[in-house]
Design a protein around this motif. Sequence first.
Motif, PDB file in Angstrom:
ATOM      1  N   LEU A 211       0.754  -1.139  -0.108  1.00 51.53           N
ATOM      2  CA  LEU A 211      -0.136  -0.071   0.152  1.00 51.53           C
ATOM      3  C   LEU A 211       1.006   1.148  -0.119  1.00 51.53           C
ATOM      4  CD1 LEU A 211      -3.068  -0.116   0.084  1.00 51.53           C
ATOM      5  CD2 LEU A 211      -2.167  -2.125   0.653  1.00 51.53           C
ATOM      6  N   ARG A 212       1.941   1.051   0.830  1.00 49.29           N
ATOM      7  CA  ARG A 212       2.871   2.096   0.475  1.00 49.29           C
ATOM      8  C   ARG A 212       3.352   2.466  -0.815  1.00 49.29           C
ATOM      9  NH1 ARG A 212       7.265   4.322   4.376  1.00 49.29           N
ATOM     10  NH2 ARG A 212       9.231   4.849   2.868  1.00 49.29           N
ATOM     11  N   ASN A 213       3.674   1.568  -1.476  1.00 50.66           N
ATOM     12  CA  ASN A 213       4.180   1.498  -2.988  1.00 50.66           C
ATOM     13  C   ASN A 213       2.995   2.182  -3.851  1.00 50.66           C
ATOM     14  OD1 ASN A 213       5.956   1.375  -5.072  1.00 50.66           O
ATOM     15  ND2 ASN A 213       5.995  -0.940  -5.155  1.00 50.66           N
ATOM     16  N   PHE A 214       1.745   1.594  -3.552  1.00 50.85           N
ATOM     17  CA  PHE A 214       0.724   2.252  -4.156  1.00 50.85           C
ATOM     18  C   PHE A 214       0.673   3.550  -4.118  1.00 50.85           C
ATOM     19  CE2 PHE A 214      -3.757   3.627  -4.022  1.00 50.85           C
ATOM     20  CZ  PHE A 214      -4.030   3.507  -5.445  1.00 50.85           C
ATOM     21  N   GLY A 215       0.839   4.058  -3.066  1.00 52.97           N
ATOM     22  CA  GLY A 215       0.947   5.631  -2.656  1.00 52.97           C
ATOM     23  C   GLY A 215       2.193   6.458  -3.238  1.00 52.97           C
ATOM     24  N   GLU A 216       3.017   5.858  -3.445  1.00 51.93           N
ATOM     25  CA  GLU A 216       4.188   6.386  -3.861  1.00 51.93           C
ATOM     26  C   GLU A 216       4.086   6.710  -5.314  1.00 51.93           C
ATOM     27  OE1 GLU A 216       7.777   4.767  -1.180  1.00 51.93           O
ATOM     28  OE2 GLU A 216       7.438   3.663  -3.030  1.00 51.93           O
ATOM     29  N   LYS A 217       3.135   5.635  -6.201  1.00 49.45           N
ATOM     30  CA  LYS A 217       2.707   5.650  -7.496  1.00 49.45           C
ATOM     31  C   LYS A 217       2.031   6.900  -7.779  1.00 49.45           C
ATOM     32  CE  LYS A 217       5.168   1.908  -9.022  1.00 49.45           C
ATOM     33  NZ  LYS A 217       6.525   2.202  -9.646  1.00 49.45           N
ATOM     34  N   LYS A 271      -1.120   2.782 -14.174  1.00 43.71           N
ATOM     35  CA  LYS A 271      -1.134   1.214 -14.659  1.00 43.71           C
ATOM     36  C   LYS A 271      -0.238   0.555 -13.671  1.00 43.71           C
ATOM     37  CE  LYS A 271      -1.231  -2.818 -17.017  1.00 43.71           C
ATOM     38  NZ  LYS A 271      -0.298  -3.641 -16.570  1.00 43.71           N
ATOM     39  N   GLU A 272       0.902   0.873 -13.075  1.00 42.71           N
ATOM     40  CA  GLU A 272       1.613   0.511 -12.124  1.00 42.71           C
ATOM     41  C   GLU A 272       0.932   0.593 -10.840  1.00 42.71           C
ATOM     42  OE1 GLU A 272       5.177   2.904 -12.337  1.00 42.71           O
ATOM     43  OE2 GLU A 272       5.688   2.206 -14.338  1.00 42.71           O
ATOM     44  N   ALA A 273       0.083   1.624 -10.434  1.00 43.04           N
ATOM     45  CA  ALA A 273      -0.495   1.614  -9.133  1.00 43.04           C
ATOM     46  C   ALA A 273      -1.533   0.502  -9.295  1.00 43.04           C
ATOM     47  CB  ALA A 273      -1.208   3.106  -9.000  1.00 43.04           C
ATOM     48  N   THR A 274      -2.241   0.369 -10.537  1.00 38.85           N
ATOM     49  CA  THR A 274      -3.480  -0.625 -10.600  1.00 38.85           C
ATOM     50  C   THR A 274      -3.018  -2.072 -10.392  1.00 38.85           C
ATOM     51  OG1 THR A 274      -4.573   0.954 -11.983  1.00 38.85           O
ATOM     52  CG2 THR A 274      -4.981  -1.330 -12.055  1.00 38.85           C
ATOM     53  N   LEU A 276      -0.399  -3.066  -8.546  1.00 41.48           N
ATOM     54  CA  LEU A 276      -0.151  -3.363  -7.113  1.00 41.48           C
ATOM     55  C   LEU A 276      -1.411  -3.948  -6.636  1.00 41.48           C
ATOM     56  CD1 LEU A 276       2.207  -0.469  -6.405  1.00 41.48           C
ATOM     57  CD2 LEU A 276       2.880  -2.712  -6.254  1.00 41.48           C
ATOM     58  N   LEU A 277      -2.692  -3.641  -6.958  1.00 37.46           N
ATOM     59  CA  LEU A 277      -3.880  -3.766  -6.232  1.00 37.46           C
ATOM     60  C   LEU A 277      -4.541  -5.098  -6.879  1.00 37.46           C
ATOM     61  CD1 LEU A 277      -5.140  -0.458  -5.368  1.00 37.46           C
ATOM     62  CD2 LEU A 277      -3.721  -1.659  -4.059  1.00 37.46           C
ATOM     63  N   ALA A 278      -3.932  -5.707  -7.812  1.00 38.55           N
ATOM     64  CA  ALA A 278      -4.756  -6.847  -8.768  1.00 38.55           C
ATOM     65  C   ALA A 278      -5.235  -7.847  -7.776  1.00 38.55           C
ATOM     66  CB  ALA A 278      -3.803  -7.227  -9.838  1.00 38.55           C
ATOM     67  N   LEU A 279      -4.294  -8.192  -6.619  1.00 40.12           N
ATOM     68  CA  LEU A 279      -4.755  -9.291  -5.923  1.00 40.12           C
ATOM     69  C   LEU A 279      -5.950  -9.235  -5.061  1.00 40.12           C
ATOM     70  CD1 LEU A 279      -2.442  -9.632  -2.889  1.00 40.12           C
ATOM     71  CD2 LEU A 279      -2.712  -7.572  -4.290  1.00 40.12           C
ATOM     72  N   TYR A 280      -6.381  -7.917  -5.101  1.00 39.85           N
ATOM     73  CA  TYR A 280      -7.478  -7.723  -3.965  1.00 39.85           C
ATOM     74  C   TYR A 280      -8.889  -7.587  -4.934  1.00 39.85           C
ATOM     75  CZ  TYR A 280      -4.269  -5.782  -0.631  1.00 39.85           C
ATOM     76  OH  TYR A 280      -3.090  -5.646  -0.021  1.00 39.85           O
ATOM     77  N   GLY A 281      -8.648  -7.895  -6.314  1.00 36.09           N
ATOM     78  CA  GLY A 281     -10.003  -8.083  -7.190  1.00 36.09           C
ATOM     79  C   GLY A 281     -10.724  -6.819  -6.997  1.00 36.09           C
ATOM     80  N   ALA A 284     -10.898  -3.297  -4.672  1.00 34.42           N
ATOM     81  CA  ALA A 284      -9.788  -2.335  -4.701  1.00 34.42           C
ATOM     82  C   ALA A 284     -10.427  -1.335  -5.982  1.00 34.42           C
ATOM     83  CB  ALA A 284      -8.519  -2.831  -5.359  1.00 34.42           C
ATOM     84  N   ASP A 285     -11.816  -1.710  -6.569  1.00 32.15           N
ATOM     85  CA  ASP A 285     -12.160  -0.648  -7.589  1.00 32.15           C
ATOM     86  C   ASP A 285     -12.199   0.689  -7.305  1.00 32.15           C
ATOM     87  OD1 ASP A 285     -12.467  -3.003  -9.150  1.00 32.15           O
ATOM     88  OD2 ASP A 285     -14.645  -2.909  -8.925  1.00 32.15           O
ATOM     89  N   ILE A 286     -12.462   1.002  -6.010  1.00 33.06           N
ATOM     90  CA  ILE A 286     -12.435   2.635  -5.487  1.00 33.06           C
ATOM     91  C   ILE A 286     -10.909   3.245  -5.632  1.00 33.06           C
ATOM     92  CG2 ILE A 286     -12.843   4.170  -3.661  1.00 33.06           C
ATOM     93  CD1 ILE A 286     -15.452   3.502  -5.075  1.00 33.06           C
ATOM     94  N   LEU A 287     -10.162   2.398  -5.241  1.00 30.58           N
ATOM     95  CA  LEU A 287      -8.748   2.879  -5.237  1.00 30.58           C
ATOM     96  C   LEU A 287      -8.129   2.968  -6.406  1.00 30.58           C
ATOM     97  CD1 LEU A 287      -7.281   1.064  -1.910  1.00 30.58           C
ATOM     98  CD2 LEU A 287      -7.709   3.653  -2.272  1.00 30.58           C
ATOM     99  N   ILE A 288      -8.608   2.106  -7.477  1.00 26.52           N
ATOM    100  CA  ILE A 288      -8.107   1.843  -8.622  1.00 26.52           C
ATOM    101  C   ILE A 288      -8.651   3.451  -9.369  1.00 26.52           C
ATOM    102  CG2 ILE A 288      -8.407   0.963 -11.064  1.00 26.52           C
ATOM    103  CD1 ILE A 288      -8.100  -1.659  -9.483  1.00 26.52           C
ATOM    104  N   GLU A 289      -9.790   3.796  -9.154  1.00 29.12           N
ATOM    105  CA  GLU A 289     -10.483   4.822  -9.641  1.00 29.12           C
ATOM    106  C   GLU A 289      -9.955   5.929  -9.264  1.00 29.12           C
ATOM    107  OE1 GLU A 289     -12.916   5.339 -12.278  1.00 29.12           O
ATOM    108  OE2 GLU A 289     -12.625   3.055 -12.497  1.00 29.12           O
ATOM    109  N   THR A 290      -9.534   6.028  -7.981  1.00 26.45           N
ATOM    110  CA  THR A 290      -8.727   7.202  -7.341  1.00 26.45           C
ATOM    111  C   THR A 290      -7.491   7.384  -8.051  1.00 26.45           C
ATOM    112  OG1 THR A 290      -9.584   6.361  -5.233  1.00 26.45           O
ATOM    113  CG2 THR A 290      -7.883   8.105  -5.177  1.00 26.45           C
ATOM    114  N   ALA A 291      -6.741   6.463  -8.560  1.00 22.51           N
ATOM    115  CA  ALA A 291      -5.517   6.508  -9.292  1.00 22.51           C
ATOM    116  C   ALA A 291      -5.887   7.377 -10.600  1.00 22.51           C
ATOM    117  CB  ALA A 291      -4.794   5.218  -9.444  1.00 22.51           C
TER     118      ALA A 291
END
Length: 299
Positions: A211-217, A271-274, A276-281, A284-291
């Motif tokens: 999640l930290r890496n997602f935030g960095e992206k 794409k890189e941020a998305t 990272l969240l693939a394993l949550y299925g 994670a849609d809301i966080l992917i939309e946030t990116a």
Amino acid sequence: MTFETQFRGNAARTEALLTKLLSSETRADEITRPENLAEAMRHGVLNGGKRLRPFLVIETASLLNGDAEVALRVGAALECLHCYSLVHDDLPAMDNDDLRRGQPTVHRKFDEATAILAGDSLLTLAFDIIAAPETHLPDDRKAALVLALARAAGIGGMAGGQALDLAAEKTAPDEAGIITLQAMKTGALIRFACEAGAIIAGSDDVERHRLRNFGEKIGLAFQLADDLLDLTSDAATMGKATGKDAGRSKGTLVALRGAEWATARLRELVKEATDLLALYGDRADILIETAKFVAERKN
């Protein structure tokens, strides 16, 4: 629930809590809250911000089944700290801005001394909110949040990034220097926002790092989008002055690489941020939309 609905709903909840936290009512062990200072703090915070950072805390905690009310309080704490940085950045000794979110900056509406004290008080209040007994979290997680936020906000994070930003007005940094500056000044608090959700949920180190890496992206994407908007948007749309970086000869990745490269890089970061969240299925849609929102925003 759509991203827009969720975003607005969390912003409204954050706003309501911030209004309560910034009231003139004294808390235990406080002597009094000077009204002029409290009013300046409210002006610096309750002025229409998007509340992106609290949203990230709330949604990453939700993804990992963390306590929603704790996440709301930690998000509010982070927003207080973020707004302190804006109040101080706007000062004449820093960026010397007259407009923030379409309204006069705190030092313009009040005065410079009051703006400094308002920023100081917001910074301190952020840690107060996390440590307070109303934040129902085990002490070890509170300590982890305090440490992570201090590291993100201090000399090795946001404040250090502002120092590098001021230095960049005199000597333009190279590409590596720009990336470091932006990762500190802007990215560090966004990184914390995402990592905080994992801390609140009591996640293990692997999940916390993910999640930290997602935030960095998305932190990198946020600043890159901001630099594009500084070049292409106007003050009415942005709610603040634009064209400042070029006017001060500050180096940005957009200036160095061009708008076309920046647009392509934004797509890569999403794409890189998305990924990272693939394993949550679907969770994670809301966080992917946030990116996507961070990369494609218009102000």
